[in-house]
Scaffold this motif. Structure first.
Motif, PDB file in Angstrom:
ATOM      1  N   PHE A   9      -6.473   0.448  -0.794  1.00 43.58           N
ATOM      2  CA  PHE A   9      -7.491  -0.296   0.380  1.00 43.58           C
ATOM      3  C   PHE A   9      -6.841  -1.690   0.688  1.00 43.58           C
ATOM      4  O   PHE A   9      -5.986  -2.242   0.054  1.00 43.58           O
ATOM      5  CB  PHE A   9      -8.830  -0.613  -0.306  1.00 43.58           C
ATOM      6  CG  PHE A   9      -9.223   0.524  -0.907  1.00 43.58           C
ATOM      7  CD1 PHE A   9     -10.289   1.263  -0.412  1.00 43.58           C
ATOM      8  CD2 PHE A   9      -9.043   0.724  -2.342  1.00 43.58           C
ATOM      9  CE1 PHE A   9     -10.981   2.472  -0.990  1.00 43.58           C
ATOM     10  CE2 PHE A   9      -9.753   1.977  -2.932  1.00 43.58           C
ATOM     11  CZ  PHE A   9     -10.722   2.612  -2.330  1.00 43.58           C
ATOM     12  N   PHE A  29     -13.902   0.326  -6.179  1.00 45.24           N
ATOM     13  CA  PHE A  29     -13.922  -0.192  -4.898  1.00 45.24           C
ATOM     14  C   PHE A  29     -15.378  -0.224  -4.368  1.00 45.24           C
ATOM     15  O   PHE A  29     -15.718  -1.458  -3.639  1.00 45.24           O
ATOM     16  CB  PHE A  29     -12.845   0.410  -3.885  1.00 45.24           C
ATOM     17  CG  PHE A  29     -12.887  -0.066  -2.411  1.00 45.24           C
ATOM     18  CD1 PHE A  29     -12.325  -1.156  -2.363  1.00 45.24           C
ATOM     19  CD2 PHE A  29     -13.628   0.703  -1.489  1.00 45.24           C
ATOM     20  CE1 PHE A  29     -12.287  -1.540  -0.765  1.00 45.24           C
ATOM     21  CE2 PHE A  29     -13.585   0.425  -0.309  1.00 45.24           C
ATOM     22  CZ  PHE A  29     -13.166  -0.953   0.238  1.00 45.24           C
ATOM     23  N   PHE A  42     -12.172  -5.129   4.731  1.00 43.89           N
ATOM     24  CA  PHE A  42     -11.558  -4.343   4.154  1.00 43.89           C
ATOM     25  C   PHE A  42     -11.443  -2.722   5.042  1.00 43.89           C
ATOM     26  O   PHE A  42     -12.395  -2.543   5.645  1.00 43.89           O
ATOM     27  CB  PHE A  42     -12.268  -3.669   2.826  1.00 43.89           C
ATOM     28  CG  PHE A  42     -11.968  -4.612   1.603  1.00 43.89           C
ATOM     29  CD1 PHE A  42     -10.690  -4.533   0.920  1.00 43.89           C
ATOM     30  CD2 PHE A  42     -12.653  -5.668   1.435  1.00 43.89           C
ATOM     31  CE1 PHE A  42     -10.325  -5.211  -0.204  1.00 43.89           C
ATOM     32  CE2 PHE A  42     -12.466  -6.570   0.317  1.00 43.89           C
ATOM     33  CZ  PHE A  42     -11.231  -6.370  -0.598  1.00 43.89           C
ATOM     34  N   ASN A  43     -10.123  -2.153   4.706  1.00 43.20           N
ATOM     35  CA  ASN A  43      -9.986  -1.029   5.276  1.00 43.20           C
ATOM     36  C   ASN A  43      -9.577  -0.125   4.390  1.00 43.20           C
ATOM     37  O   ASN A  43      -8.750  -0.468   3.223  1.00 43.20           O
ATOM     38  CB  ASN A  43      -8.806  -0.762   6.183  1.00 43.20           C
ATOM     39  CG  ASN A  43      -9.064  -1.620   7.611  1.00 43.20           C
ATOM     40  OD1 ASN A  43      -9.500  -1.296   8.576  1.00 43.20           O
ATOM     41  ND2 ASN A  43      -8.645  -3.197   7.177  1.00 43.20           N
ATOM     42  N   GLU A  44      -9.896   1.366   4.353  1.00 40.94           N
ATOM     43  CA  GLU A  44      -9.391   2.386   3.548  1.00 40.94           C
ATOM     44  C   GLU A  44      -8.124   2.832   4.073  1.00 40.94           C
ATOM     45  O   GLU A  44      -7.803   2.697   5.351  1.00 40.94           O
ATOM     46  CB  GLU A  44     -10.327   3.476   3.450  1.00 40.94           C
ATOM     47  CG  GLU A  44     -10.743   4.200   4.668  1.00 40.94           C
ATOM     48  CD  GLU A  44     -11.642   5.373   4.779  1.00 40.94           C
ATOM     49  OE1 GLU A  44     -11.211   6.184   3.450  1.00 40.94           O
ATOM     50  OE2 GLU A  44     -12.593   5.622   5.314  1.00 40.94           O
ATOM     51  N   CYS A 171      -4.802   2.709   8.233  1.00 44.63           N
ATOM     52  CA  CYS A 171      -6.031   1.932   7.698  1.00 44.63           C
ATOM     53  C   CYS A 171      -7.031   2.285   8.806  1.00 44.63           C
ATOM     54  O   CYS A 171      -7.017   2.537  10.144  1.00 44.63           O
ATOM     55  CB  CYS A 171      -5.557   0.455   8.183  1.00 44.63           C
ATOM     56  SG  CYS A 171      -4.383  -0.248   6.694  1.00 44.63           S
ATOM     57  N   VAL A 174     -13.866   0.111   6.900  1.00 42.00           N
ATOM     58  CA  VAL A 174     -14.889   0.439   5.830  1.00 42.00           C
ATOM     59  C   VAL A 174     -16.415   0.007   6.434  1.00 42.00           C
ATOM     60  O   VAL A 174     -16.471  -0.991   7.082  1.00 42.00           O
ATOM     61  CB  VAL A 174     -14.864   0.031   4.618  1.00 42.00           C
ATOM     62  CG1 VAL A 174     -15.712   0.341   3.624  1.00 42.00           C
ATOM     63  CG2 VAL A 174     -13.403   0.667   4.038  1.00 42.00           C
ATOM     64  N   LEU A 209     -16.241   6.965   3.188  1.00 44.09           N
ATOM     65  CA  LEU A 209     -15.022   6.966   3.107  1.00 44.09           C
ATOM     66  C   LEU A 209     -14.595   8.020   3.718  1.00 44.09           C
ATOM     67  O   LEU A 209     -14.894   9.301   3.153  1.00 44.09           O
ATOM     68  CB  LEU A 209     -14.460   6.577   1.919  1.00 44.09           C
ATOM     69  CG  LEU A 209     -14.966   5.273   1.201  1.00 44.09           C
ATOM     70  CD1 LEU A 209     -14.594   5.053  -0.139  1.00 44.09           C
ATOM     71  CD2 LEU A 209     -14.176   4.176   2.218  1.00 44.09           C
TER      72      LEU A 209
END
Length: 349
Positions: A9, A29, A42-44, A171, A174, A209
């Motif tokens: 992440f 997470f 946040f990005n996955e 990326c 989320v 996700l």
């Protein structure tokens, strides 16, 4: 933990693109974000050669396309996906699609996660999307899905579906998160039969996700996609490249490959290679590109003429030029910003 339980992440920490990376279980997470609530950055990270669900990034400039109605665009997208799957004999359950919105007054921006289809990797997902757009181009009733990329563009040729988001280690924002320095959070608009909460919980984070594909999930198989399609490793070449220089070149390769994919669609190309070349007296230096000849001035790739970049470490900017003396007249593109931390290396000319 098993590999399938762990994710990567990326947390945005500045407007210039710096990120802090976190390794965690998907469950850990999601629980953390569920407790924190909305407002993070946040990005996955959709890792290369790891399974992912089919996902889309839909966007266009409202300034360049003031006539477009978002409801009509979304309806055309839903119809396109439904018709494409029907015509290709692919069973498709529309209730397994999740729609999230982070649009502003300036930009239409939606994410779509389709849990009807899981792929071995996001290169295969990108190939699916390329076939989908080829299908759309053949039928004028999907004309709203092609837009002007800029206010100066005469024709609407840029797909609303961003084809650049299927690159290696991508990326992807989320749910409930914002970009650093921006106010628009990614909010659930239609959870289908999967997500029902108005306020995202930890479970909802897990369910939205794209990179969380449970072990045992059947992978997409169809003749339109090669079962062996994977990302080819990118190439970095330089006679005397330092670790910092390699990091900069990796960034430039991804940036330019993404731009080419955005304008020309996802295709299979030889790995892009970048070579750091000579330095100038003013401190700038040049970078030569191999296997990627996309040119800003031309708006597409050159067939024979090569391209290069001029980097200004002091101003943290880069611009692109080419060797075409007729169409492009040796003009340079407008400069754009390079994250300052990528230029903290010494280059020996």
């Amino acid at each position: 933990y098993e590999e399938s339980q762990l994710g990567l992440f990326a947390e945005e920490t500045s407007r210039e693109g710096q990120r802090r990376y976190h390794v965690n279980t998907f469950a850990g997470f999601a629980a953390k974000l569920g407790r924190q609530g909305p407002g993070g950055h946040f990005n996955e990270v959709i890792l290369e050669n790891r399974p992912c669900w089919l996902y889309f990034d839909l966007d266009f400039s409202k300034v360049a396309n003031p006539q477009l109605d978002k409801v009509a665009v979304l309806e055309q997208f839903r119809t396109l996906l439904r018709n494409f799957c029907f015509d290709k004999s692919m069973p498709f359950n529309e209730s397994l699609a999740i729609y999230l919105d982070s649009s502003t007054d300036m930009k239409f921006s939606w994410h779509v996660i389709v849990k009807a289809f899981a792929f071995k990797n996001n290169a295969q997902a990108g190939q699916f999307v390329a076939k989908l757009l080829d299908y759309a181009r053949q039928d004028h009733k999907f004309h709203l899905l092609f837009v002007r990329g800029d206010v100066d563009d005469a024709d609407a040729t840029v797909p609303v579906v961003d084809t650049a988001v299927y690159s290696r280690n991508r990326c992807f924002r989320v749910i409930s998160q914002t970009k650093f320095g921006k106010a628009a959070a990614l909010k659930l608009q239609d959870g289908g039969s999967i997500v029902h909460s108005e306020t995202p919980t930890g479970v909802d984070v897990l369910l939205t996700l794209a990179s969380l594909v449970p072990t045992g999930t059947p992978m997409f198989e169809h003749t339109i996609i090669s079962a062996h399609l994977r990302h080819r490793p990118g190439g970095v070449c330089s006679s005397s490249v330092s670790p910092g220089g390699k990091r900069f070149l990796d960034w430039l390769i991804d940036d330019w490959d993404n731009l080419r994919s955005r304008r020309e669609g996802v295709q299979q190309h030889p790995p892009t290679k970048m070579h750091i070349g000579i330095s100038c007296e003013d401190g700038c230096f040049f970078v030569r590109s191999d296997n990627n000849k996309f040119c800003c001035q031309k708006g597409r790739s050159h067939k024979s003429n090569g391209i290069f970049f001029k980097v200004n470490p002091e101003k943290c900017t880069i611009c692109q030029g080419c060797y075409d003396s007729q169409d492009c007249r040796h003009c340079m593109s407008k400069p754009w910003t390079v994250p300052s931390d990528l230029l903290r290396f010494r280059h020996a000319s």
